[in-house]
Scaffold this active site. Structure first.
Site, PDB file in Angstrom:
ATOM      1  N   ASP A  77       0.857  -1.187   0.000  1.00 24.04           N
ATOM      2  CA  ASP A  77       0.000   0.000   0.000  1.00 24.04           C
ATOM      3  C   ASP A  77       0.902   1.248   0.000  1.00 24.04           C
ATOM      4  OD1 ASP A  77      -2.366   1.440   0.185  1.00 24.04           O
ATOM      5  OD2 ASP A  77      -2.550   1.215   2.367  1.00 24.04           O
ATOM      6  N   HIS A  78       0.542   2.244  -0.811  1.00 27.39           N
ATOM      7  CA  HIS A  78       1.266   3.523  -0.852  1.00 27.39           C
ATOM      8  C   HIS A  78       2.772   3.379  -1.114  1.00 27.39           C
ATOM      9  CE1 HIS A  78      -2.199   5.929   0.149  1.00 27.39           C
ATOM     10  NE2 HIS A  78      -2.475   5.130   1.145  1.00 27.39           N
ATOM     11  N   HIS A 176      -7.798  10.126   4.756  1.00 31.38           N
ATOM     12  CA  HIS A 176      -7.125   9.115   5.575  1.00 31.38           C
ATOM     13  C   HIS A 176      -7.303   9.480   7.049  1.00 31.38           C
ATOM     14  CE1 HIS A 176      -4.749   8.157   1.854  1.00 31.38           C
ATOM     15  NE2 HIS A 176      -4.913   6.946   2.334  1.00 31.38           N
ATOM     16  N   GLY A 177      -7.470   8.479   7.885  1.00 33.98           N
ATOM     17  CA  GLY A 177      -7.621   8.725   9.319  1.00 33.98           C
ATOM     18  C   GLY A 177      -9.065   9.018   9.673  1.00 33.98           C
ATOM     19  N   HIS A 204      -9.528   5.010  -0.739  1.00 32.20           N
ATOM     20  CA  HIS A 204      -8.653   5.120   0.437  1.00 32.20           C
ATOM     21  C   HIS A 204      -9.391   5.945   1.481  1.00 32.20           C
ATOM     22  CE1 HIS A 204      -4.636   3.634  -0.965  1.00 32.20           C
ATOM     23  NE2 HIS A 204      -5.374   3.544  -2.056  1.00 32.20           N
ATOM     24  N   GLY A 205      -9.082   5.653   2.756  1.00 30.14           N
ATOM     25  CA  GLY A 205      -9.753   6.402   3.812  1.00 30.14           C
ATOM     26  C   GLY A 205     -11.137   5.859   4.099  1.00 30.14           C
ATOM     27  N   GLY A 206     -11.238   4.546   4.266  1.00 30.53           N
ATOM     28  CA  GLY A 206     -12.534   3.914   4.525  1.00 30.53           C
ATOM     29  C   GLY A 206     -13.109   4.261   5.905  1.00 30.53           C
ATOM     30  N   THR A 229      -7.549   3.041  10.153  1.00 33.46           N
ATOM     31  CA  THR A 229      -7.645   3.782  11.423  1.00 33.46           C
ATOM     32  C   THR A 229      -8.686   3.189  12.366  1.00 33.46           C
ATOM     33  OG1 THR A 229      -6.974   5.764  10.250  1.00 33.46           O
ATOM     34  CG2 THR A 229      -7.923   6.093  12.414  1.00 33.46           C
TER      35      THR A 229
HETATM   36  P1  13P Z   1      -8.271   4.866   6.938  1.00 34.39           P
HETATM   37  O1  13P Z   1      -7.160   4.813   7.922  1.00 34.39           O
HETATM   38  O2  13P Z   1      -8.956   6.202   6.910  1.00 34.39           O
HETATM   39  O3  13P Z   1      -9.255   3.753   7.108  1.00 34.39           O
HETATM   40  O4  13P Z   1      -7.615   4.705   5.490  1.00 34.39           O
HETATM   41  C1  13P Z   1      -6.772   3.610   5.248  1.00 34.39           C
HETATM   42  C2  13P Z   1      -6.145   3.715   3.899  1.00 34.39           C
HETATM   43  O5  13P Z   1      -6.679   4.312   2.978  1.00 34.39           O
HETATM   44  C3  13P Z   1      -4.847   3.050   3.718  1.00 34.39           C
HETATM   45  O6  13P Z   1      -4.346   3.161   2.428  1.00 34.39           O
END
Ligand code: 13P
Length: 389
Positions: A77-78, A176-177, A204-206, A229
């Site tokens: 990831d990333h 994210h977060g 991303h950022g679920g 997160t």
């Molecule tokens: P969250 O931490 O907001 O769930 O996002 C995770 C993410 O997108 C990792 O690539």
């Protein structure tokens, strides 16, 4: 991962890509997927490599994936560079993300194209990102500084066309977060990107999205949801509960119940995103991820044992850095009277590496200048595994 995400995209559900930072996360995520009988993506974020040793973690991740009875992909990831994509594939990832979303479109296209060309030569699919998903609050947020930039449909068409990426991470209002306030998502934009590209889209950022927002994301082409997160917060809540109970007495009792809490949250997400019960179909329709052994036995003409040793040292160093090479073994026959005295065993992560390795400039230079001139008497065969038929 390609087979898994294609299935999810066609059937209208999303597969969870859960970032793991410890063995509790690894086991908890897989437990959640097993409970839901769902395919799952074990995600390792380059931005988290300060929390754990990637090289030490990967053998455990691979062993856990092999033990699982549901389909599992292992994903970087990333990833930020071509080098990190190569390293992750050589350590066992079978999906990679190239995140050049903070660069200009031209630079993003250039780096993404390099990663795609390398990864496809290893049979590994690639996720690219266009637009920018920033971090707001929480452990993961600081890894994603900067402001939101929404994905443009026109740029997405150009980016996907020029790079050949397999999946696209889009920016439509998630962060994210942890969220601050109620997130507003641009579903119209997502729908247009999906219509223009027709490939699985990634969010991303679920963490922090509502059930209804997840449903609408999936209805508009999202087949992979990244989630971290909330798992971290779940684990933290459990640890604090253990502290407050006054019963915790040492490290392991402080972590009591963390694995189960992660499993429950993972299973809840998987069910919400529609993945539950798909494991068997996906297994039936997916290519198993199996290595190929490139085996050479040879006699060295005009080289004594120390000459062969020097060649083996050089070969191990050069060949193990080639994309898709999992392991290089250079051997000497135990019995001196066997027909061949020396060997190479080079393990490729996938059958596709047979061609990309053969044509790789570093391999060609070593083979043509160092090895072949002294090893005219040799047998070379590629073996695929008989595992899974
Ligand atoms: P969250 O931490 O907001 O769930 O996002 C995770 C993410 O997108 C990792 O690539």
């Amino acid at each position: 991962m390609n087979d898994m995400l294609t299935h999810a995209y066609k059937q209208g559900y999303a597969i969870g890509a859960f970032d793991l930072v410890s063995l509790d996360f690894l086991q908890g995520i897989l437990q959640g997927a097993e409970n839901a009988r769902a395919p799952v993506i074990l995600s390792l974020a380059e931005s988290h490599f300060s929390y754990f040793d990637f090289e030490l973690m990967m053998p455990a991740v691979e062993a856990a994936a092999r033990q699982a009875s549901v389909p599992v992909a292992i994903h970087l990831d990333h990833g930020t560079t071509l080098g990190s994509a190569i390293r992750s594939i050589n350590l066992g990832c079978n999906g990679v993300m190239v995140d050049a979303s903070h660069l200009s479109l031209v630079e993003n296209i250039e780096l993404s194209s390099q990663v795609v060309s390398m990864a496809h030569g290893c049979g590994v699919p690639v996720e690219g990102e266009l637009g920018y998903v920033p971090g707001v609050e929480g452990e993961d947020a600081e890894c994603h500084p900067g402001k939101v930039a929404y994905t443009s449909v026109k740029e997405a068409r150009r980016y996907a066309g020029e790079t050949g990426i397999d999946f696209l991470a889009v920016s439509v209002g998630t962060v994210h977060g942890r969220m601050q306030g109620k997130p507003s998502l641009d579903f119209g934009r997502l729908c247009d990107i999906n219509n223009a590209l027709g490939i699985p889209l990634v969010i991303h950022g679920g963490t922090g999205l509502s059930d209804d927002q997840f449903r609408q994301l999936i209805a508009n082409g999202v087949a992979k949801i990244n989630y971290y997160t909330a798992l971290s917060d779940t684990a933290e809540r459990r640890i604090l509960q253990n502290v407050r109970s006054g019963k915790a007495d040492g490290y392991t009792s402080l972590l009591q119940g963390v694995l189960q809490a992660i499993a429950e949250e993972t299973e809840r997400c998987i069910r919400l995103w529609g993945g539950a019960g798909h494991a068997e179909e996906v297994l039936a329709e997916s290519e198993a991820w199996l290595p190929v052994e490139h085996v050479i036995v040879y006699n060295a003409d005009g080289l004594d044992d120390s000459g062969v040793q020097a060649m083996a040292d050089k070969g191990r160093q050069v060949l193990s850095a080639i994309p898709g090479v999992r392991e290089v073994f250079a051997g000497k026959a135990v019995k001196a009277d066997d027909a061949y005295h020396y060997s190479w065993l080079v393990r490729f992560c996938h059958q596709a590496v047979i061609d990309s390795y053969r044509d790789h400039p570093e391999h060609l230079a070593f083979a043509n200048q160092v090895f072949r001139p002294v090893a005219g008497d040799r047998i070379s065969i590629d073996f695929r595994s008989l595992e899974n038929g």
